[in-house]
Scaffold this motif. Structure first.
Motif, mmCIF file in Angstrom:
data_model
loop_
_atom_site.group_PDB
_atom_site.id
_atom_site.type_symbol
_atom_site.label_atom_id
_atom_site.label_comp_id
_atom_site.label_asym_id
_atom_site.label_seq_id
_atom_site.Cartn_x
_atom_site.Cartn_y
_atom_site.Cartn_z
ATOM 1 N N MET A 1 32.412 40.375 47.610
ATOM 2 C CA MET A 1 33.354 39.646 46.763
ATOM 3 C C MET A 1 34.509 39.177 47.653
ATOM 4 N N ASN A 2 34.769 37.889 47.590
ATOM 5 C CA ASN A 2 35.862 37.362 48.411
ATOM 6 C C ASN A 2 37.205 37.585 47.713
ATOM 7 N N PRO A 3 38.305 37.434 48.422
ATOM 8 C CA PRO A 3 39.628 37.702 47.838
ATOM 9 C C PRO A 3 39.949 36.845 46.610
ATOM 10 N N LYS A 4 39.471 35.609 46.591
ATOM 11 C CA LYS A 4 39.737 34.743 45.448
ATOM 12 C C LYS A 4 39.043 35.273 44.191
ATOM 13 N N GLU A 5 37.789 35.698 44.306
ATOM 14 C CA GLU A 5 37.056 36.262 43.173
ATOM 15 C C GLU A 5 37.693 37.566 42.696
ATOM 16 N N LEU A 6 38.137 38.369 43.651
ATOM 17 C CA LEU A 6 38.800 39.623 43.313
ATOM 18 C C LEU A 6 40.087 39.366 42.535
ATOM 19 N N LEU A 7 40.853 38.390 42.972
ATOM 20 C CA LEU A 7 42.098 38.047 42.296
ATOM 21 C C LEU A 7 41.836 37.578 40.864
ATOM 22 N N TRP A 8 40.815 36.720 40.680
ATOM 23 C CA TRP A 8 40.477 36.247 39.339
ATOM 24 C C TRP A 8 39.966 37.380 38.458
ATOM 25 N N SER A 9 39.205 38.301 39.037
ATOM 26 C CA SER A 9 38.714 39.459 38.283
ATOM 27 C C SER A 9 39.871 40.338 37.821
ATOM 28 N N LEU A 10 40.823 40.591 38.714
ATOM 29 C CA LEU A 10 41.994 41.389 38.354
ATOM 30 C C LEU A 10 42.827 40.698 37.280
ATOM 31 N N PHE A 11 42.977 39.385 37.411
ATOM 32 C CA PHE A 11 43.714 38.625 36.405
ATOM 33 C C PHE A 11 43.020 38.722 35.049
ATOM 34 N N GLY A 12 41.703 38.596 35.036
ATOM 35 C CA GLY A 12 40.934 38.687 33.785
ATOM 36 C C GLY A 12 41.065 40.062 33.142
ATOM 37 N N MET A 13 40.996 41.112 33.952
ATOM 38 C CA MET A 13 41.133 42.472 33.410
ATOM 39 C C MET A 13 42.538 42.706 32.868
ATOM 40 N N ALA A 14 43.546 42.170 33.561
ATOM 41 C CA ALA A 14 44.928 42.309 33.078
ATOM 42 C C ALA A 14 45.106 41.565 31.757
ATOM 43 N N LEU A 15 44.493 40.404 31.625
ATOM 44 C CA LEU A 15 44.571 39.634 30.387
ATOM 45 C C LEU A 15 43.908 40.376 29.226
ATOM 46 N N VAL A 16 42.754 40.985 29.463
ATOM 47 C CA VAL A 16 42.071 41.762 28.427
ATOM 48 C C VAL A 16 42.914 42.974 28.030
ATOM 49 N N ALA A 17 43.507 43.654 29.014
ATOM 50 C CA ALA A 17 44.360 44.815 28.727
ATOM 51 C C ALA A 17 45.583 44.399 27.913
ATOM 52 N N TRP A 18 46.191 43.266 28.253
ATOM 53 C CA TRP A 18 47.346 42.780 27.500
ATOM 54 C C TRP A 18 46.953 42.459 26.056
ATOM 55 N N PHE A 19 45.816 41.773 25.870
ATOM 56 C CA PHE A 19 45.372 41.411 24.526
ATOM 57 C C PHE A 19 45.108 42.664 23.697
ATOM 58 N N PHE A 20 44.474 43.667 24.286
ATOM 59 C CA PHE A 20 44.201 44.913 23.582
ATOM 60 C C PHE A 20 45.501 45.591 23.156
ATOM 61 N N SER A 21 46.466 45.661 24.063
ATOM 62 C CA SER A 21 47.759 46.276 23.762
ATOM 63 C C SER A 21 48.497 45.495 22.671
ATOM 64 N N ASP A 22 48.479 44.172 22.759
ATOM 65 C CA ASP A 22 49.134 43.328 21.770
ATOM 66 C C ASP A 22 48.470 43.485 20.400
ATOM 67 N N SER A 23 47.149 43.612 20.378
ATOM 68 C CA SER A 23 46.421 43.800 19.121
ATOM 69 C C SER A 23 46.775 45.132 18.470
ATOM 70 N N LEU A 24 46.906 46.183 19.269
ATOM 71 C CA LEU A 24 47.297 47.480 18.716
ATOM 72 C C LEU A 24 48.704 47.435 18.135
#
Length: 108
Positions: A1-24
């Protein structure tokens, strides 16, 4: 996995975590609003929970926000006589824009 893919993956996981927290947080707000409305109407808030019925995006007071519609049930347990219980059950809904209450309705 190159650094760009890793960065996008981390961004996606952070977005999912934020949405879950906001939903709760929104769900807790909906429960509080529903409980208060039932208490003020002299009703019993059944199951102490709400169910998400719809999810959308709306431009609100604080910019773009999630608009959530939650359904809940309540009852009014009264005894007409000792032999014939009378229970009035109803459904209600809460509409939130973010965590701000837009509408709360109790069917009667």
């Amino acid at each position: 996995m190159n650094p760009k893919e890793l960065l996008w993956s981390l961004f996606g996981m952070a977005l999912v975590a934020w949405f879950f927290s906001d939903s709760l947080r929104a769900r807790e707000s909906a429960i509080i609003f529903s409980r208060q409305a039932c208490h003020q109407a002299g009703m019993q808030f059944l199951d102490e929970t709400v169910a998400l019925a719809r999810l959308g995006i709306r431009f609100g007071e604080q910019g773009l926000a999630w608009r959530r519609v939650y359904h809940f049930e309540y009852s009014d347990d009264r005894m007409v006589s000792s032999c014939h219980p009378y229970t009035r059950r109803g459904k209600g809904w809460v509409i939130l824009c973010g965590t701000i209450l837009e509408e709360l309705t109790l069917e009667i």
